[in-house]
Design a protein around this motif. Structure first.
Motif, mmCIF file in Angstrom:
data_model
loop_
_atom_site.group_PDB
_atom_site.id
_atom_site.type_symbol
_atom_site.label_atom_id
_atom_site.label_comp_id
_atom_site.label_asym_id
_atom_site.label_seq_id
_atom_site.Cartn_x
_atom_site.Cartn_y
_atom_site.Cartn_z
ATOM 1 N N GLY A 137 36.648 -20.968 16.597
ATOM 2 C CA GLY A 137 36.891 -19.534 16.448
ATOM 3 C C GLY A 137 36.330 -18.803 15.248
ATOM 4 O O GLY A 137 35.842 -19.405 14.305
ATOM 5 N N ASP A 138 36.414 -17.454 15.333
ATOM 6 C CA ASP A 138 35.739 -16.555 14.396
ATOM 7 C C ASP A 138 34.253 -16.896 14.368
ATOM 8 O O ASP A 138 33.689 -17.250 13.326
ATOM 9 C CB ASP A 138 36.371 -16.610 12.989
ATOM 10 C CG ASP A 138 37.652 -15.792 12.879
ATOM 11 O OD1 ASP A 138 38.017 -15.100 13.851
ATOM 12 O OD2 ASP A 138 38.293 -15.843 11.810
ATOM 13 N N LEU A 139 33.648 -16.754 15.538
ATOM 14 C CA LEU A 139 32.242 -17.131 15.697
ATOM 15 C C LEU A 139 31.341 -16.095 15.029
ATOM 16 O O LEU A 139 30.332 -16.430 14.422
ATOM 17 C CB LEU A 139 31.904 -17.246 17.188
ATOM 18 C CG LEU A 139 32.862 -18.151 18.001
ATOM 19 C CD1 LEU A 139 32.574 -18.055 19.480
ATOM 20 C CD2 LEU A 139 32.755 -19.600 17.528
ATOM 21 N N VAL A 140 31.712 -14.808 15.153
ATOM 22 C CA VAL A 140 30.862 -13.743 14.595
ATOM 23 C C VAL A 140 31.640 -12.956 13.534
ATOM 24 O O VAL A 140 32.838 -13.138 13.354
ATOM 25 C CB VAL A 140 30.323 -12.795 15.697
ATOM 26 C CG1 VAL A 140 29.526 -13.571 16.731
ATOM 27 C CG2 VAL A 140 31.444 -11.994 16.345
ATOM 28 N N LYS A 141 30.900 -12.069 12.854
ATOM 29 C CA LYS A 141 31.482 -11.376 11.695
ATOM 30 C C LYS A 141 32.693 -10.548 12.090
ATOM 31 O O LYS A 141 33.769 -10.696 11.546
ATOM 32 C CB LYS A 141 30.410 -10.500 11.048
ATOM 33 C CG LYS A 141 30.861 -9.700 9.848
ATOM 34 C CD LYS A 141 30.952 -10.568 8.610
ATOM 35 C CE LYS A 141 31.275 -9.809 7.344
ATOM 36 N NZ LYS A 141 32.643 -9.353 7.248
ATOM 37 N N GLY A 186 40.201 -13.800 16.537
ATOM 38 C CA GLY A 186 40.364 -12.374 16.217
ATOM 39 C C GLY A 186 39.088 -11.657 15.800
ATOM 40 O O GLY A 186 38.930 -10.460 16.066
ATOM 41 N N HIS A 187 38.162 -12.355 15.149
ATOM 42 C CA HIS A 187 36.925 -11.699 14.706
ATOM 43 C C HIS A 187 35.872 -11.633 15.810
ATOM 44 O O HIS A 187 34.767 -11.152 15.561
ATOM 45 C CB HIS A 187 36.345 -12.424 13.483
ATOM 46 C CG HIS A 187 37.039 -12.054 12.220
ATOM 47 N ND1 HIS A 187 36.558 -11.097 11.351
ATOM 48 C CD2 HIS A 187 38.200 -12.483 11.684
ATOM 49 C CE1 HIS A 187 37.386 -10.961 10.337
ATOM 50 N NE2 HIS A 187 38.396 -11.800 10.508
ATOM 51 N N ASP A 188 36.210 -12.127 17.001
ATOM 52 C CA ASP A 188 35.215 -12.191 18.073
ATOM 53 C C ASP A 188 35.313 -11.039 19.062
ATOM 54 O O ASP A 188 34.456 -10.895 19.921
ATOM 55 C CB ASP A 188 35.321 -13.546 18.804
ATOM 56 C CG ASP A 188 34.938 -14.678 17.883
ATOM 57 O OD1 ASP A 188 33.990 -14.484 17.091
ATOM 58 O OD2 ASP A 188 35.596 -15.738 17.902
ATOM 59 N N TYR A 189 36.371 -10.239 18.993
ATOM 60 C CA TYR A 189 36.434 -9.056 19.864
ATOM 61 C C TYR A 189 36.799 -7.856 19.007
ATOM 62 O O TYR A 189 37.516 -7.981 18.008
ATOM 63 C CB TYR A 189 37.443 -9.255 21.005
ATOM 64 C CG TYR A 189 38.833 -9.672 20.575
ATOM 65 C CD1 TYR A 189 39.168 -11.004 20.455
ATOM 66 C CD2 TYR A 189 39.801 -8.705 20.284
ATOM 67 C CE1 TYR A 189 40.442 -11.386 20.053
ATOM 68 C CE2 TYR A 189 41.074 -9.077 19.892
ATOM 69 C CZ TYR A 189 41.385 -10.427 19.778
ATOM 70 O OH TYR A 189 42.647 -10.792 19.369
#
Ligand SMILES: [Fe+2]
Ligand SMILES: [Fe+2]
Length: 442
Positions: free
Chosen positions: A64-68, A98-101
């Motif tokens: 998780g939290d793959l992108v910024k 949570g940081h992915d959407y």
């Protein structure tokens, strides 16, 4: 447990440079930002190259939290990198977090925020179909949790506890009963199961037990549930910290939580985990290799750690800004002291015993070093070291404050010992490393 080996990479927080971050707002944010945002793509590519070189291990898990911050273009770029792993024979399993959407994504540009296309939570499973979700043998629609058989007789229970419109950072009774069904089914099918979850299940360091978002809600209940249902290992991220912790349920069952740091900022580690035919689990930790940027002669590790130490001091300075009246004066006095005072000078202020080793060091540098060491794991400030003595001295000086706040902070019936908790947070007294360790599993 059935033999298996895999790489563990988490909190990649990738930002696609196609979005052109930069300018005054971006640079200002970088002063306190833990991640190397512009470098993130090259850091991830260099680590994936290393993983591709290893022909022994063909599984990569990313919890998780793959992108910024949910930028669609960041997902597009990140997915291309995952296909590179796949095209080189790796099987990839992600959990989104949570940081992915984000319905209101932006990048820092010029003197503020520039809106960019975000990512709908419900689109994520399809976007990552080839990276875990498509291989699921069970799927929990509301949370996007799933089960995948990652090797013959080995299942991963991917717990998504950071879903939209679901309890944040929690495994509620509904999700727990879905997980129970999956664990019972695995038992029937004679499969061993480990779990992956974005949030740490066991607090990574003792002090994180006091921080709401630092671990899953009701963590003792969740840890006992997993341990008592045959799960001995959980892989986690979110807190950007290197830690390994054990928890024993009341029934005497053990859960081991391996929490791995963010990849794109200090301590910037990734791991390889190998479980052999005798159920011995070996945990190895690696630094980010050279990623092609000019780092002024520093190693990537020095580059990441220096920035993190400076950013921690900058955050403390920021916290000492503002206020009104006497508070403003006290804060500004504290800020000027924090910037200039040495450890020796601070000890003199508190009438603490002084020794030679740390006294010339600037207090702000010492604070940065302690922060880096907590997040890197294997914290060296154990009893008898000058750093321990200094911090223990401060805590003793303020013991009357600790005694006042302990009853308010305590989370269980057991009396909270704040001094002990904080000293166990700066020194690893667990008897095993947070980075390279071996455990005999059931
Ligand atoms: Fe994160
Ligand atoms: Fe997170």
């Amino acid at each position: 447990m059935t033999p298996v080996s895999f790489y563990l990479v988490t909190d990649t927080h990738y930002l696609n440079n196609i979005l052109e971050p930069g300018g005054e707002a971006f640079e200002k944010n970088m002063v306190t930002e833990q991640f190397f945002v512009k470098e993130s793509g090259d850091i991830i590519s260099s680590v994936f190259n290393k993983i591709i070189e290893d022909k022994e291990t063909d599984i990569v898990i990313l919890p998780g939290d793959l992108v910024k911050n949910g930028e669609k273009e960041s997902h597009n770029g990140f997915i291309k990198e995952l296909y590179r792993l796949k095209d080189n024979g790796k099987r990839v399993y992600v959990i989104t977090a949570g940081h992915d959407y984000n319905d209101n994504a932006y990048v820092l540009k010029g003197d503020g925020r520039a809106p960019v296309e975000g990512t709908d939570y419900n689109a994520l499973c399809e976007m990552y179909r080839d990276f875990g979700y498509g291989a699921a043998i069970a799927f929990d629609e509301p949370t996007h949790s799933y089960v995948a058989e990652i090797a013959e007789g080995v299942r991963m229970l991917a717990i998504h506890c950071d879903s939209k419109d679901q309890p944040k950072g929690a495994m509620d009774d509904r999700l727990m009963s879905w997980a129970k069904e999956q664990l019972d089914k695995a038992k029937e099918d004679n499969c061993s199961v480990f779990a992956a979850c974005h949030y740490p299940v066991i607090p990574s360091v003792p002090a994180f037990d006091l921080v709401g978002d630092a671990k899953i809600k009701d963590w003792r209940k969740v840890a006992s549930f997993l341990a008592d249902n045959g799960v001995e290992l959980v892989l986690t991220g979110h807190m950007h910290i290197q830690s390994i912790n054990e928890f024993y349920s009341e029934k005497g069952n053990r859960l081991i939580d391996i929490c791995t740091s963010a990849l794109v900022g200090s301590p910037a580690k990734y791991r390889k985990i190998t479980i052999d035919e005798n159920s011995v689990m070996k945990v190895e930790t690696f630094d980010v290799p050279d990623f092609g940027w000019d780092l002024n002669g520093l190693t990537p590790q020095e580059y990441f750690d220096n920035h993190f130490a400076i950013s921690v001091a900058a955050r403390i300075r920021g916290a000492l800004d503002g206020g009104d009246g006497i508070v403003k004066h006290l804060k500004s006095f504290g800020k000027s002291r924090f910037d200039n005072i040495t450890v020796g000078g601070f000890k003199r202020l508190l009438c603490l015993k002084r020794d030679k080793e740390l006294d010339r060091k600037k207090l702000s540098d010492f604070v940065g070093e302690v922060a880096v060491s907590i997040f890197t794991g294997d914290m060296p400030y154990v009893e008898g070291t000058p750093g321990y003595n200094f911090i223990a001295g401060i805590l003793d000086r303020f013991s009357f404050v600790l005694k006042k706040v302990e009853p308010k902070l305590g989370k269980t019936d057991e009396k909270l010992d704040l001094r002990c908790m904080l000293l166990n947070t700066i020194g690893n007294n667990k008897g095993f490393s947070d980075n390279n360790a071996e455990f005999s599993l059931k």
